[in-house]
Design an enzyme around this catalytic site. Sequence first.
Site, PDB file in Angstrom:
ATOM      1  N   CYS A 113       0.804  -1.228   0.000  1.00  0.00           N
ATOM      2  CA  CYS A 113       0.000   0.000   0.000  1.00  0.00           C
ATOM      3  C   CYS A 113       0.835   1.275   0.000  1.00  0.00           C
ATOM      4  O   CYS A 113       0.331   2.345  -0.358  1.00  0.00           O
ATOM      5  CB  CYS A 113      -0.931   0.009   1.204  1.00  0.00           C
ATOM      6  SG  CYS A 113      -1.921  -1.487   1.364  1.00  0.00           S
ATOM      7  N   HIS A 238      -3.171   6.926   1.716  1.00  0.00           N
ATOM      8  CA  HIS A 238      -3.576   5.623   1.200  1.00  0.00           C
ATOM      9  C   HIS A 238      -5.048   5.407   1.510  1.00  0.00           C
ATOM     10  O   HIS A 238      -5.497   5.589   2.646  1.00  0.00           O
ATOM     11  CB  HIS A 238      -2.726   4.516   1.829  1.00  0.00           C
ATOM     12  CG  HIS A 238      -3.290   3.153   1.592  1.00  0.00           C
ATOM     13  ND1 HIS A 238      -3.668   2.708   0.347  1.00  0.00           N
ATOM     14  CD2 HIS A 238      -3.563   2.131   2.464  1.00  0.00           C
ATOM     15  CE1 HIS A 238      -4.142   1.472   0.458  1.00  0.00           C
ATOM     16  NE2 HIS A 238      -4.094   1.107   1.715  1.00  0.00           N
ATOM     17  N   ASN A 268     -10.153  -0.202  -1.450  1.00  0.00           N
ATOM     18  CA  ASN A 268      -8.710  -0.229  -1.217  1.00  0.00           C
ATOM     19  C   ASN A 268      -8.039  -0.846  -2.435  1.00  0.00           C
ATOM     20  O   ASN A 268      -8.132  -2.051  -2.656  1.00  0.00           O
ATOM     21  CB  ASN A 268      -8.410  -1.035   0.042  1.00  0.00           C
ATOM     22  CG  ASN A 268      -6.936  -1.085   0.386  1.00  0.00           C
ATOM     23  OD1 ASN A 268      -6.076  -0.762  -0.424  1.00  0.00           O
ATOM     24  ND2 ASN A 268      -6.619  -1.502   1.596  1.00  0.00           N
TER      25      ASN A 268
END
Length: 312
Positions: A113, A238, A268
């Site tokens: 990430c 993020h 995500n």
Amino acid sequence: MIGSRIAAVGHYQPAKVLTNEDLAGLVDTSDEWIRSRVGIRTRHIAGPDEPVDELAAHAAAKALAAAGLTPADIDLVLVATSTAVDRSPNTAARVANRIGVPRAATMDLNVVCAGFTHALATADHAVRAGGASRALVIGADKMSDVTDWSDRTTCVLVGDGAGAAVVEAADESAIGPVLWGSVPEMGNAVRIEGTPPRFAQEGQSVYRWATTQLPPIARRACERAGLEPADLAAVVLHQANLRIIEPLAEKIGAVNAVVARDVTESGNTSAASIPLALSKLVEQGAIATGDPVLLFGFGGNLSYAGQVVRCP
């Protein structure tokens, strides 16, 4: 010393949209359950014939077009991804081949990430050191490939996509010094492992770590750029979970900033999430050329990396 800047950005998402109502037909969940816990409404899911390098190539082509450049102008291609199926050729080489970049150095970075902000720092360093003149920096992940669609704790979180930036030499640097690091002893809190590989995480541990440990680190990234958090025009974290993004942005002290909340539409997307959200803010006109923007990636490996950049 030569500087560097982001000349342009671009993004790509697959056409298929998976809603919370769709997921409720797969696992024991509901729109209310998902939105109250992570803030996600929809996510884009790539088909079996859309590999991660194809997602990356689409985003890269858009960034190149926005910069007014051709593939032949690029001498470095960096792809941040943790979902490539094959070990070799790497994803960057396949992207270069897809869009026709000749003779460039091609490298993949797997920092999950936090991959895009690591790759952006690497491109910045390469350009300032004279190792490259123009770089394509791409974050791309196909999280649907590594998801257990019977596990409601993880399948509700993920989406597929890609975002890209063109980094080039400049008289003055518009990419601030990176602040990066990791917490190796907590590396198992976010995992993609096994055969076949599957995404898993310790959600509460990640939430506590992100909301308590990361704000001072992000503020230090602003300090390295010579800015106060209140000077930021935007914060692009993020896109993991709205319940992490909003408290983290508040604790950083970016009181005047637009806060990217693309997680609500995209889920995500791991390494893709920051360039994807940044590109959308630019496309929407939410931030202007030259505005200071904090990019801050965190998560897999419990790694983090952040820098302040000037909006292209």
